[in-house]
Scaffold this motif. Structure first.
Motif, PDB file in Angstrom:
ATOM      1  N   UNK A 186       0.797  -1.220   0.000  1.00 53.72           N
ATOM      2  CA  UNK A 186       0.000   0.000   0.000  1.00 53.72           C
ATOM      3  C   UNK A 186       0.824   1.262   0.000  1.00 53.72           C
ATOM      4  N   UNK A 187       1.971   1.240   0.720  1.00 56.41           N
ATOM      5  CA  UNK A 187       2.775   2.464   0.863  1.00 56.41           C
ATOM      6  C   UNK A 187       4.209   2.114   1.225  1.00 56.41           C
ATOM      7  N   UNK A 188       5.103   3.074   1.013  1.00 54.26           N
ATOM      8  CA  UNK A 188       6.485   2.905   1.460  1.00 54.26           C
ATOM      9  C   UNK A 188       6.551   3.140   2.970  1.00 54.26           C
ATOM     10  N   UNK A 189       7.618   2.703   3.599  1.00 59.74           N
ATOM     11  CA  UNK A 189       7.759   2.862   5.051  1.00 59.74           C
ATOM     12  C   UNK A 189       7.985   4.321   5.397  1.00 59.74           C
ATOM     13  N   UNK A 190       7.591   4.707   6.597  1.00 61.40           N
ATOM     14  CA  UNK A 190       7.748   6.082   7.064  1.00 61.40           C
ATOM     15  C   UNK A 190       9.217   6.438   7.251  1.00 61.40           C
ATOM     16  N   UNK A 191       9.539   7.687   6.925  1.00 61.32           N
ATOM     17  CA  UNK A 191      10.892   8.210   7.094  1.00 61.32           C
ATOM     18  C   UNK A 191      10.839   9.514   7.881  1.00 61.32           C
ATOM     19  N   UNK A 192      12.005  10.078   8.129  1.00 60.50           N
ATOM     20  CA  UNK A 192      12.127  11.351   8.841  1.00 60.50           C
ATOM     21  C   UNK A 192      11.267  12.429   8.194  1.00 60.50           C
ATOM     22  N   UNK A 193      11.334  12.541   6.880  1.00 66.23           N
ATOM     23  CA  UNK A 193      10.594  13.578   6.157  1.00 66.23           C
ATOM     24  C   UNK A 193       9.103  13.504   6.464  1.00 66.23           C
ATOM     25  N   UNK A 194       8.569  12.276   6.532  1.00 64.70           N
ATOM     26  CA  UNK A 194       7.139  12.102   6.770  1.00 64.70           C
ATOM     27  C   UNK A 194       6.742  12.609   8.153  1.00 64.70           C
ATOM     28  N   UNK A 195       7.582  12.331   9.132  1.00 67.82           N
ATOM     29  CA  UNK A 195       7.277  12.783  10.493  1.00 67.82           C
ATOM     30  C   UNK A 195       7.345  14.303  10.603  1.00 67.82           C
ATOM     31  N   UNK A 196       8.281  14.922   9.896  1.00 64.71           N
ATOM     32  CA  UNK A 196       8.405  16.383   9.953  1.00 64.71           C
ATOM     33  C   UNK A 196       7.170  17.068   9.365  1.00 64.71           C
ATOM     34  N   UNK A 197       6.624  16.497   8.267  1.00 59.40           N
ATOM     35  CA  UNK A 197       5.385  17.042   7.713  1.00 59.40           C
ATOM     36  C   UNK A 197       4.240  16.824   8.703  1.00 59.40           C
ATOM     37  N   UNK A 198       4.172  15.634   9.278  1.00 63.94           N
ATOM     38  CA  UNK A 198       3.134  15.297  10.252  1.00 63.94           C
ATOM     39  C   UNK A 198       3.166  16.282  11.426  1.00 63.94           C
ATOM     40  N   UNK A 199       4.353  16.651  11.879  1.00 60.49           N
ATOM     41  CA  UNK A 199       4.484  17.619  12.982  1.00 60.49           C
ATOM     42  C   UNK A 199       3.898  18.968  12.600  1.00 60.49           C
ATOM     43  N   UNK A 200       4.221  19.448  11.403  1.00 63.41           N
ATOM     44  CA  UNK A 200       3.706  20.748  10.982  1.00 63.41           C
ATOM     45  C   UNK A 200       2.186  20.741  10.932  1.00 63.41           C
ATOM     46  N   UNK A 201       1.637  19.598  10.541  1.00 64.12           N
ATOM     47  CA  UNK A 201       0.182  19.494  10.490  1.00 64.12           C
ATOM     48  C   UNK A 201      -0.445  19.557  11.881  1.00 64.12           C
ATOM     49  N   UNK A 220       2.577  12.681  20.207  1.00 62.09           N
ATOM     50  CA  UNK A 220       2.540  12.892  18.758  1.00 62.09           C
ATOM     51  C   UNK A 220       3.376  11.838  18.049  1.00 62.09           C
ATOM     52  N   UNK A 221       4.601  11.603  18.539  1.00 61.94           N
ATOM     53  CA  UNK A 221       5.429  10.559  17.937  1.00 61.94           C
ATOM     54  C   UNK A 221       4.779   9.194  18.120  1.00 61.94           C
ATOM     55  N   UNK A 222       4.233   8.950  19.306  1.00 61.28           N
ATOM     56  CA  UNK A 222       3.624   7.655  19.594  1.00 61.28           C
ATOM     57  C   UNK A 222       2.484   7.349  18.617  1.00 61.28           C
ATOM     58  N   UNK A 223       1.654   8.346  18.340  1.00 65.94           N
ATOM     59  CA  UNK A 223       0.520   8.160  17.437  1.00 65.94           C
ATOM     60  C   UNK A 223       1.003   7.886  16.017  1.00 65.94           C
ATOM     61  N   UNK A 224       2.009   8.640  15.574  1.00 63.72           N
ATOM     62  CA  UNK A 224       2.541   8.476  14.223  1.00 63.72           C
ATOM     63  C   UNK A 224       3.188   7.103  14.062  1.00 63.72           C
ATOM     64  N   UNK A 225       4.020   6.729  15.027  1.00 64.80           N
ATOM     65  CA  UNK A 225       4.719   5.448  14.948  1.00 64.80           C
ATOM     66  C   UNK A 225       3.756   4.270  15.061  1.00 64.80           C
ATOM     67  N   UNK A 226       2.710   4.437  15.848  1.00 63.18           N
ATOM     68  CA  UNK A 226       1.723   3.364  16.006  1.00 63.18           C
ATOM     69  C   UNK A 226       1.021   3.073  14.684  1.00 63.18           C
ATOM     70  N   UNK A 227       0.717   4.144  13.933  1.00 62.12           N
ATOM     71  CA  UNK A 227       0.113   3.949  12.619  1.00 62.12           C
ATOM     72  C   UNK A 227       1.051   3.153  11.717  1.00 62.12           C
ATOM     73  N   UNK A 228       2.321   3.518  11.712  1.00 60.27           N
ATOM     74  CA  UNK A 228       3.292   2.792  10.896  1.00 60.27           C
ATOM     75  C   UNK A 228       3.434   1.344  11.324  1.00 60.27           C
ATOM     76  N   UNK A 229       3.388   1.107  12.639  1.00 60.06           N
ATOM     77  CA  UNK A 229       3.517  -0.263  13.146  1.00 60.06           C
ATOM     78  C   UNK A 229       2.331  -1.120  12.731  1.00 60.06           C
TER      79      UNK A 229
END
Length: 414
Positions: A186-201, A220-229
């Motif tokens: 479905x998608x590529x794995x999350x990277x640093x760039x993705x988290x930085x955009x997520x933070x701005x949002x 915020x990190x926990x929610x983002x990483x949980x989605x990736x997991x």
């Protein structure tokens, strides 16, 4: 008779000497050194533009100092700086400027009159300006985006994402496509760039205003990483071990627009561009890819300025460069390239134009100072390690978030 012969010999000798005068009186060829890093493709197109420049300015010769490795490039540059052998023109990236500004190796390009700045986007000049001095000419514009492969969406009978899609939509779409097409991720794995955009949002940032702690919450990190997991466990995301080879079978990929032409070659088909999932995805803004700077120690600033001017302003040169270093920041060049652009290139240009219309946020300025520059690199590494620890399941998202906050604080306060 003998006198006439002597006069004829003397006249011939004088004529011969004067015929040689241009050879002795002409200025010797001026050699400027230019240093950059990049792929084989970047090397080839840059070399071709250099040859075109040398044909136009035969009095100037360019010596290339090239590295195919980003880190190797700066090892060489630091060595040249220590020996006081700095090249005339130096390629820089946004994150590299803080450390090298402290070394005071750049000249103010405002006073290099050979560089015509009249058609360059104002934001691009602002991006290379520090303390009212222009230290870098932006070579191209870029921005974060997601790209998606319409073929996979059509095969799975899944609706295309819209500009109003959310992260919940993103996870649902990626999961649905993989469920219907098991051989497609479905998608590529999350990277640093993705988290930085997520933070701005989330109206958060990587650093606090005083640069002494992270600017985001553990949650915020926990929610983002949980989605990736979740997506990793359900095999929706490209597995880490084959991430670099998985693009041809990935429905959605996060990237920067200046990588899309290269990505298209890998996929052998056009891709569609869209904003990151939201809400608040209007935070995506245009930024610089790379810069050319001129060394303060250069004895040939005029000649170096002529080359940079040719590189960013000449239409024929940019017909060769195209989008390899990003979208041109020269308005006239963009108009000219639009006339010959491929379908994929037009999609890239339309996306950048859409962002220019959409975003009122200024380009992020670089964090100044060598210390914070070095700390920034360490903090980014910690973020990548935190994400990997979650994906490899050596830590829970909560544990990784707590450790990330602690480690970043330690780094920023040393």
């Amino acid at each position: 008779m003998k006198k006439k012969i002597k006069l004829l010999i003397l006249f011939t000798a004088i004529t011969f000497i004067f015929s040689l005068k241009p050879l002795f009186s002409a200025d010797p060829q001026k050699v400027i050194k230019i240093m950059w890093w990049g792929t084989k493709e970047r090397y080839e197109i840059t070399q071709k533009v250099i040859q075109m420049f040398e044909s136009k300015y035969p009095e100037i010769k360019i010596k290339i100092i090239y590295s195919d490795s980003y880190h190797g490039y700066f090892d060489v540059l630091n060595s040249l700086i220590s020996k006081n052998e700095i090249p005339d023109i130096i390629q820089m990236a946004k994150q590299n400027f803080p450390e090298y500004l402290e070394k005071k190796i750049f000249t103010d390009l405002n006073i290099v009159k050979e560089i015509d700045k009249s058609d360059l986007d104002k934001w691009s000049l602002d991006a290379g300006t520090f303390n009212n001095k222009l230290y870098g000419i932006t070579l191209g514009a870029t921005a974060e985006c997601y790209v998606y492969n319409k073929e996979f969406f059509d095969r799975a009978n899944v609706a295309y994402p819209t500009e109003k899609w959310t992260w919940d939509d993103f996870e649902r779409i990626a999961t649905e496509i993989h469920k219907k097409l098991p051989d497609i991720w479905g998608a590529n794995r999350f990277e640093l760039r993705d988290f930085l955009v997520y933070l701005r949002e989330q109206n958060e940032s990587f650093y606090s205003n005083d640069l002494k702690s992270p600017g985001f919450r553990e949650e915020t990190f926990e929610k983002f990483a949980s989605m990736g997991l979740r997506m990793k466990k359900s095999n929706v995301m490209v597995p880490i071990e084959i991430a670099k080879k998985g693009h041809q079978k990935t429905a959605m990929i996060s990237t920067l627009v200046n990588y899309i032409v290269q990505l298209r070659k890998i996929l052998n088909s056009d891709v569609e561009l869209i904003l990151y999932p939201g809400p608040n995805n209007e935070v995506t803004n245009i930024g610089p890819t790379l810069f050319f700077s001129i060394a303060e120690s250069s004895k040939l600033k005029k000649e170096a300025g002529l080359f940079i001017n040719y590189f960013v302003n000449d239409i024929e040169a940019n017909e060769i460069l195209r989008f390899e270093r990003g979208i041109s920041v020269n308005t006239k060049v963009r108009i000219a390239l639009a006339n010959t652009a491929s379908t994929q290139e037009k999609k890239i240009m339309d996306y950048i134009a859409y962002l220019a219309y959409l975003s009122t946020k200024s380009v992020d300025k670089m964090i100044s100072g060598k210390k914070i520059s070095q700390s920034d690199a360490k903090c980014r590494t910690e973020l990548e390690k935190a994400l990997e620890s979650v994906f490899y399941e050596s830590a829970t998202p909560k544990e990784a978030a707590r450790r990330l906050i602690i480690n970043m604080k330690d780094i920023l306060n040393k």
